[in-house]
Design a protein around this motif. Structure first.
Motif, short mmCIF file in Angstrom:
data_model
loop_
_atom_site.label_atom_id
_atom_site.label_comp_id
_atom_site.label_asym_id
_atom_site.label_seq_id
_atom_site.Cartn_x
_atom_site.Cartn_y
_atom_site.Cartn_z
N LEU A 61 0.81 -1.22 0.00
CA LEU A 61 0.00 0.00 0.00
C LEU A 61 0.85 1.27 0.00
N SER A 62 2.12 1.15 0.32
CA SER A 62 3.02 2.31 0.29
C SER A 62 3.60 2.55 -1.11
N MET A 63 3.28 1.67 -2.05
CA MET A 63 3.75 1.82 -3.43
C MET A 63 2.75 2.64 -4.24
N THR A 64 3.22 3.24 -5.31
CA THR A 64 2.33 3.91 -6.26
C THR A 64 1.63 2.85 -7.11
N ALA A 65 0.57 3.26 -7.83
CA ALA A 65 -0.14 2.33 -8.70
C ALA A 65 0.79 1.74 -9.75
N GLU A 66 1.67 2.57 -10.30
CA GLU A 66 2.61 2.11 -11.32
C GLU A 66 3.59 1.09 -10.73
N ILE A 78 9.31 3.64 0.10
CA ILE A 78 8.32 2.60 0.45
C ILE A 78 8.59 2.06 1.85
N ALA A 79 9.87 1.87 2.18
CA ALA A 79 10.22 1.37 3.52
C ALA A 79 9.77 2.35 4.60
N ARG A 80 10.01 3.64 4.36
CA ARG A 80 9.60 4.65 5.34
C ARG A 80 8.08 4.70 5.45
N GLY A 81 7.41 4.66 4.30
CA GLY A 81 5.95 4.74 4.30
C GLY A 81 5.28 3.56 4.97
N SER A 82 5.91 2.39 4.92
CA SER A 82 5.32 1.18 5.50
C SER A 82 5.81 0.88 6.91
N GLY A 83 6.76 1.68 7.39
CA GLY A 83 7.30 1.44 8.73
C GLY A 83 8.17 0.21 8.80
N THR A 84 8.74 -0.19 7.64
CA THR A 84 9.63 -1.36 7.62
C THR A 84 11.03 -0.90 7.26
N ASN A 85 11.79 -1.72 6.53
CA ASN A 85 13.12 -1.34 6.10
C ASN A 85 13.35 -1.76 4.65
N VAL A 86 14.44 -1.29 4.08
CA VAL A 86 14.73 -1.55 2.68
C VAL A 86 14.86 -3.06 2.42
N GLN A 87 15.44 -3.80 3.37
CA GLN A 87 15.63 -5.24 3.21
C GLN A 87 14.27 -5.95 3.07
N ALA A 88 13.28 -5.51 3.85
CA ALA A 88 11.95 -6.12 3.79
C ALA A 88 11.30 -5.84 2.43
N VAL A 89 11.49 -4.62 1.91
CA VAL A 89 10.93 -4.27 0.60
C VAL A 89 11.57 -5.12 -0.48
N LYS A 90 12.91 -5.23 -0.44
CA LYS A 90 13.62 -6.03 -1.43
C LYS A 90 13.20 -7.49 -1.38
N ALA A 91 13.02 -8.01 -0.17
CA ALA A 91 12.64 -9.42 -0.01
C ALA A 91 11.26 -9.68 -0.61
N LEU A 92 10.30 -8.77 -0.38
CA LEU A 92 8.97 -8.94 -0.92
C LEU A 92 8.99 -8.93 -2.45
#
Length: 444
Positions: free
Chosen positions: A379-384, A400-414
């Protein structure tokens, strides 16, 4: 649900199943372990004696002793007798030929009657497409009427209430007449409880029963109170005729004594079980399926029914088209994730899978918060970005990491895991068997 009992019974039967042949001593030893497990689960001792005698008699029969695979047959006997102990065939509500069908809810204070009333209302609306009203006749417990107004509205039922100053019998009579005028299919009457069974409780219940002429009287008992719940059911059975039991808080009962004893002691079947705090965590009670869950055989039928309740044929066809055209994006993934979560807690769903019971299920703990983190990232990503995750690099990951309250590693893993899933889908659509090993290495 039944965790400690399930683990002990599964361990005992695993030992029986592993033996090439069985002697009478083997059967006697297994019966001792089963008897102890049931007593520790707070099952009524008379019920335990009848159960173990029935299993032993069948297990020592000519169809088991001396056969090549007696262990499997003993497991089947235990499964059959467990199902019979809890009622055998699934019991059904009766519906009146001239609506409304009136369902009277009885039980002690604190048993969960009001919540069970709303849960039953929701189930009848969702599964039977019934128009349902609930009547607030508990005028004694503080905030009982307000609670029913809140949960009844959430269940989609009309709430008939006249505050706390009116007589409960008069409220019940008025509610019945109103339900008839308004053409309701079902009226569920929430009655008052006491801290114990007493003369006033029974007298009022009998009067409400007289003026409403219910099609079903259901007794709500708290599974977590074990044999106390069975004793309450037995006392009610002596003074008021009820048709079946609603077992509340079954998800919090690790032992299972009440569920295993109540039918044998009272002669009344369990019709419904509350399996969680949410309104949708309420289901029909199937003795055969519950026996299979206890013995680690899973409950595939209930799992299928839960999935079908969330199934949308139009959405499924569109999803199939997107997968075929390689258009399956993160929005679609999020929709599927939400559908799975609507089926109930993941730990409960895993318990319905064959072979996942007892200690195996405890060792396979699911962190539900991980699903919240995945949702927050998407949900922290844009539609594109959701349509084309490949563009998510550098500064986009940080945002995205800041917007979701996670970290860059979690975004990369997903993103990496989603890419793996897309490749798997693409490979299967082309008719090729995917190289699972390669995909696993790429996902690391």
């Amino acid at each position: 649900m039944f965790d400690s009992l399930a683990e002990k019974l599964q361990a005992t039967l695993s030992d029986v199943r592993s033996r090439g042949t069985l002697t009478e001593d083997d059967v006697n030893a297994a019966m001792r372990e089963i008897r102890l497990a049931l007593l520790e689960a707070d099952v009524n001792f008379k019920v335990v004696k009848r159960f173990t005698n029935a299993v032993k008699e069948r297990a020592l029969g000519s169809d088991v002793i001396g056969q090549l695979n007696p262990g499997q047959q003993v497991v089947k006997i235990v499964n059959d007798e467990l199902a019979e102990l809890m009622g055998g065939e699934s019991a059904e509500l009766r519906f009146s030929s001239s609506p409304p069908t009136v369902i009277l809810m009885a039980g002690l204070q604190g048993s969960g009657k009001t919540t069970a009333t709303a849960k039953l209302a929701r189930l009848l609306r969702e599964q039977n497409r019934s128009s349902v009203a609930v009547a607030a006749c508990d005028v004694y417990r503080p905030a009982a009427v307000e609670q029913l107004i809140t949960v009844g509205a959430r269940a989609g039922a009309d709430v008939y209430e006249r505050g706390t100053d009116a007589d409960p019998v008069e409220i019940a009579k008025w509610a019945r007449e109103r339900a008839e005028r308004e053409g309701k299919d079902v009226l569920i009457v929430d009655t008052a409880g006491r801290l114990h069974v007493d003369e006033n409780l029974m007298k009022e219940l009998a009067e409400i029963k007289r003026v409403t002429n219910p099609t079903n009287v259901l007794l709500v008992v708290d599974a977590m109170t074990g044999q106390d719940a069975v004793n309450v059911a037995e006392q009610f059975a002596e003074v008021v005729q009820f048709d079946g039991v609603v077992m509340s808080k079954l998800d919090g009962d690790a032992r299972g004594g009440a569920a295993l004893s109540v039918k044998s002691v009272t002669g009344k079947p369990i019709l419904f079980a509350s399996t969680g705090e949410k309104l949708d965590q309420f289901e029909r009670f199937h003795p055969d399926r519950m026996a299979q869950r206890i013995l680690g055989m899973g409950d595939v039928m209930t799992l299928i029914e839960k999935a079908e309740s969330q199934f949308d044929e139009t959405q499924a066809k569109e999803l199939e088209r997107k997968i075929r055209k390689s258009e399956f994006g993160l929005d679609d993934f999020l929709d599927q994730l939400r559908q799975v979560r609507r089926l109930g807690p993941l730990q409960s769903l895993l318990g319905m899978m064959p072979g996942l019971g007892g200690h195996q299920l405890r060792n396979l703990r699911v962190d539900e918060r991980e699903f919240d983190r995945i949702q927050a990232i998407i949900l922290s990503m844009t539609a594109e970005e959701r349509r084309n995750p490949d563009i998510i690099k550098g500064s986009r990951r940080i945002r995205i990491a800041r917007g979701s309250g996670t970290n860059v590693q979690a975004v990369k893993a997903l993103i990496r895991q989603f890419g793996q899933m897309q490749r798997l889908m693409k490979s299967m659509q082309s008719g090729k068997m995917p190289d699972i090993g390669a995909l696993m290495r790429q996902a690391r």
